[in-house]
Motif scaffolding. Structure first.
Motif, mmCIF file in Angstrom:
data_model
loop_
_atom_site.group_PDB
_atom_site.id
_atom_site.type_symbol
_atom_site.label_atom_id
_atom_site.label_comp_id
_atom_site.label_asym_id
_atom_site.label_seq_id
_atom_site.Cartn_x
_atom_site.Cartn_y
_atom_site.Cartn_z
ATOM 1 N N ASP A 27 12.883 -4.462 0.485
ATOM 2 C CA ASP A 27 11.627 -5.219 0.617
ATOM 3 C C ASP A 27 10.526 -4.398 1.295
ATOM 4 O O ASP A 27 9.390 -4.397 0.805
ATOM 5 N N PRO A 28 10.827 -3.679 2.403
ATOM 6 C CA PRO A 28 9.772 -2.834 3.000
ATOM 7 C C PRO A 28 9.278 -1.731 2.046
ATOM 8 O O PRO A 28 8.101 -1.385 2.040
ATOM 9 N N TYR A 29 10.181 -1.195 1.217
ATOM 10 C CA TYR A 29 9.808 -0.170 0.244
ATOM 11 C C TYR A 29 8.855 -0.762 -0.812
ATOM 12 O O TYR A 29 7.843 -0.153 -1.166
ATOM 13 N N ILE A 30 9.166 -1.964 -1.281
ATOM 14 C CA ILE A 30 8.302 -2.634 -2.257
ATOM 15 C C ILE A 30 6.926 -2.877 -1.637
ATOM 16 O O ILE A 30 5.894 -2.610 -2.259
ATOM 17 N N ALA A 31 6.909 -3.370 -0.392
ATOM 18 C CA ALA A 31 5.641 -3.640 0.297
ATOM 19 C C ALA A 31 4.831 -2.357 0.481
ATOM 20 O O ALA A 31 3.611 -2.336 0.269
ATOM 21 N N ALA A 32 5.501 -1.263 0.854
ATOM 22 C CA ALA A 32 4.807 0.017 1.060
ATOM 23 C C ALA A 32 4.236 0.544 -0.258
ATOM 24 O O ALA A 32 3.125 1.085 -0.293
ATOM 25 N N THR A 33 4.977 0.372 -1.342
ATOM 26 C CA THR A 33 4.504 0.820 -2.656
ATOM 27 C C THR A 33 3.270 0.022 -3.068
ATOM 28 O O THR A 33 2.271 0.583 -3.529
ATOM 29 N N SER A 34 3.322 -1.281 -2.868
ATOM 30 C CA SER A 34 2.179 -2.137 -3.188
ATOM 31 C C SER A 34 0.964 -1.754 -2.337
ATOM 32 O O SER A 34 -0.173 -1.672 -2.834
ATOM 33 N N LYS A 35 1.210 -1.477 -1.059
ATOM 34 C CA LYS A 35 0.138 -1.088 -0.140
ATOM 35 C C LYS A 35 -0.517 0.230 -0.581
ATOM 36 O O LYS A 35 -1.723 0.407 -0.440
ATOM 37 N N GLN A 36 0.298 1.145 -1.130
ATOM 38 C CA GLN A 36 -0.242 2.420 -1.630
ATOM 39 C C GLN A 36 -1.282 2.168 -2.713
ATOM 40 O O GLN A 36 -2.327 2.814 -2.747
ATOM 41 N N PHE A 37 -0.989 1.223 -3.620
ATOM 42 C CA PHE A 37 -1.952 0.881 -4.670
ATOM 43 C C PHE A 37 -3.245 0.350 -4.060
ATOM 44 O O PHE A 37 -4.333 0.695 -4.502
ATOM 45 N N VAL A 38 -3.117 -0.503 -3.050
ATOM 46 C CA VAL A 38 -4.294 -1.069 -2.385
ATOM 47 C C VAL A 38 -5.119 0.053 -1.754
ATOM 48 O O VAL A 38 -6.345 0.088 -1.879
ATOM 49 N N MET A 44 -5.372 2.989 -2.699
ATOM 50 C CA MET A 44 -6.002 3.771 -3.761
ATOM 51 C C MET A 44 -7.120 2.980 -4.452
ATOM 52 O O MET A 44 -7.662 3.420 -5.468
ATOM 53 N N GLY A 45 -7.436 1.785 -3.894
ATOM 54 C CA GLY A 45 -8.549 0.998 -4.418
ATOM 55 C C GLY A 45 -8.195 0.040 -5.537
ATOM 56 O O GLY A 45 -9.067 -0.381 -6.296
ATOM 57 N N SER A 46 -6.919 -0.310 -5.659
ATOM 58 C CA SER A 46 -6.487 -1.184 -6.732
ATOM 59 C C SER A 46 -6.037 -2.542 -6.188
ATOM 60 O O SER A 46 -5.823 -2.698 -4.991
ATOM 61 N N LYS A 47 -5.899 -3.502 -7.097
ATOM 62 C CA LYS A 47 -5.381 -4.824 -6.740
ATOM 63 C C LYS A 47 -4.054 -5.011 -7.474
ATOM 64 O O LYS A 47 -4.023 -5.516 -8.604
ATOM 65 N N PRO A 48 -2.947 -4.603 -6.846
ATOM 66 C CA PRO A 48 -1.656 -4.680 -7.526
ATOM 67 C C PRO A 48 -1.175 -6.118 -7.712
ATOM 68 O O PRO A 48 -1.473 -6.991 -6.898
ATOM 69 N N GLU A 49 -0.448 -6.326 -8.807
ATOM 70 C CA GLU A 49 0.189 -7.615 -9.072
ATOM 71 C C GLU A 49 1.680 -7.367 -9.245
ATOM 72 O O GLU A 49 2.088 -6.380 -9.857
ATOM 73 N N GLN A 50 2.486 -8.279 -8.691
ATOM 74 C CA GLN A 50 3.943 -8.135 -8.768
ATOM 75 C C GLN A 50 4.533 -9.226 -9.648
ATOM 76 O O GLN A 50 4.097 -10.365 -9.617
ATOM 77 N N SER A 51 5.555 -8.838 -10.413
ATOM 78 C CA SER A 51 6.318 -9.808 -11.181
ATOM 79 C C SER A 51 7.783 -9.390 -11.157
ATOM 80 O O SER A 51 8.090 -8.201 -11.101
ATOM 81 N N PRO A 52 8.689 -10.378 -11.168
ATOM 82 C CA PRO A 52 10.107 -10.034 -11.171
ATOM 83 C C PRO A 52 10.493 -9.372 -12.489
ATOM 84 O O PRO A 52 9.851 -9.603 -13.519
ATOM 85 N N ASP A 53 11.520 -8.545 -12.455
ATOM 86 C CA ASP A 53 11.967 -7.825 -13.637
ATOM 87 C C ASP A 53 13.458 -7.559 -13.479
ATOM 88 O O ASP A 53 14.001 -7.681 -12.376
ATOM 89 N N THR A 54 14.118 -7.203 -14.554
ATOM 90 C CA THR A 54 15.529 -6.800 -14.496
ATOM 91 C C THR A 54 15.747 -5.654 -15.463
ATOM 92 O O THR A 54 14.981 -5.450 -16.396
ATOM 93 N N THR A 55 16.799 -4.902 -15.230
ATOM 94 C CA THR A 55 17.227 -3.841 -16.129
ATOM 95 C C THR A 55 18.707 -3.622 -15.872
ATOM 96 O O THR A 55 19.357 -4.435 -15.222
#
Length: 170
Positions: A73-84, A86-97
Motif C-alpha cells: 500500500d505505501p508503494y502504491i501511494a508513493a507511485t501515485s504521489k510521483q504522478f502528482v 509530475m503535474g498529473s491527476k492519477p486515477e486508480q482502478s483495481p486490476d488482476t493478472t
C-alpha cells in the motif's frame, strides 16, 4: 496479405531461488539487498520499465493482508504521489493478472503526462511463501507495444524452495 511473426529470443535470470525469462535487447539491473530481490528491466529508446520486488521473508497466506498494508500500500501511494509531483491527476482502478501461474491482485494507476496517457500497473501475489510485486510503467502506446515482454516476465517468474532445487548428477 501476409502476417510476419518472429520468434522472441530470451534470456533467463536465476538467483537465490528466483528465476524468470526476459527478452533479448532488454537491460536488467539487479538491485537485490538484504530484505528483497529487486530488479528493473528497461529497453533502449523506450520509456517502459518492468520492476520486480520479491521479499526474502516467508509469508503465509493469512499474513498477506498485513504485508500488503506494510509495504505494498505505501508503494502504491508513493507511485501515485510521483504522478502528482509530475503535474498529473492519477486515477486508480483495481486490476488482476497472473504471476507465475498464480492469480495476482493489482491496481492500475493511469495518468496523462505532457498530453500522453500512461500507466503504472502494480500487481502482487504470494509465490513460494514470498511476496512478489511486479510493476509495469510507461506510456500507453509503448505498454501495448511491449506487452509480450511483460507477459514473458510475469508468466515465467518462479520461486523454487531450496529443497526443490535439482540435485547435481554424480
Amino acid at each position: 496479405c501476409c502476417v510476419l511473426a518472429h520468434a522472441q529470443t530470451s534470456k533467463t535470470f536465476t538467483k537465490d531461488n528466483l528465476s524468470f525469462d526476459y527478452p533479448d535487447g532488454w537491460q536488467l539491473v539487479d538491485d537485490t539487498n538484504e530484505d528483497a530481490q529487486q530488479f528493473t528491466l528497461t529497453k533502449t529508446n523506450s520509456d517502459v520499465q518492468i520492476r520486480g520486488f520479491i521479499h526474502k521473508g516467508r509469508v503465509s497466506p493469512e499474513k498477506l493482508p498485513e504485508a500488503k498494508s506494510k509495504f505494498i500500500d505505501p508503494y502504491i501511494a508513493a507511485t501515485s504521489k510521483q504522478f502528482v509531483q509530475m503535474g498529473s491527476k492519477p486515477e486508480q482502478s483495481p486490476d488482476t493478472t497472473e504471476i507465475g501461474g498464480m492469480k495476482a491482485d493489482g491496481v492500475n494507476i493511469t495518468a496523462s503526462l505532457g498530453g500522453e496517457a500512461g500507466a503504472a500497473k502494480i500487481y502482487w501475489a504470494l509465490l513460494g511463501q514470498r511476496v512478489v510485486v511486479l510493476t509495469l510503467f510507461g506510456p500507453d502506446k509503448q505498454l501495448k507495444q511491449f506487452a509480450p515482454a511483460w507477459d514473458l516476465v510475469r508468466t515465467s517468474l518462479k520461486i523454487s524452495t531450496p529443497d526443490a532445487a535439482p540435485k547435481p548428477s554424480p
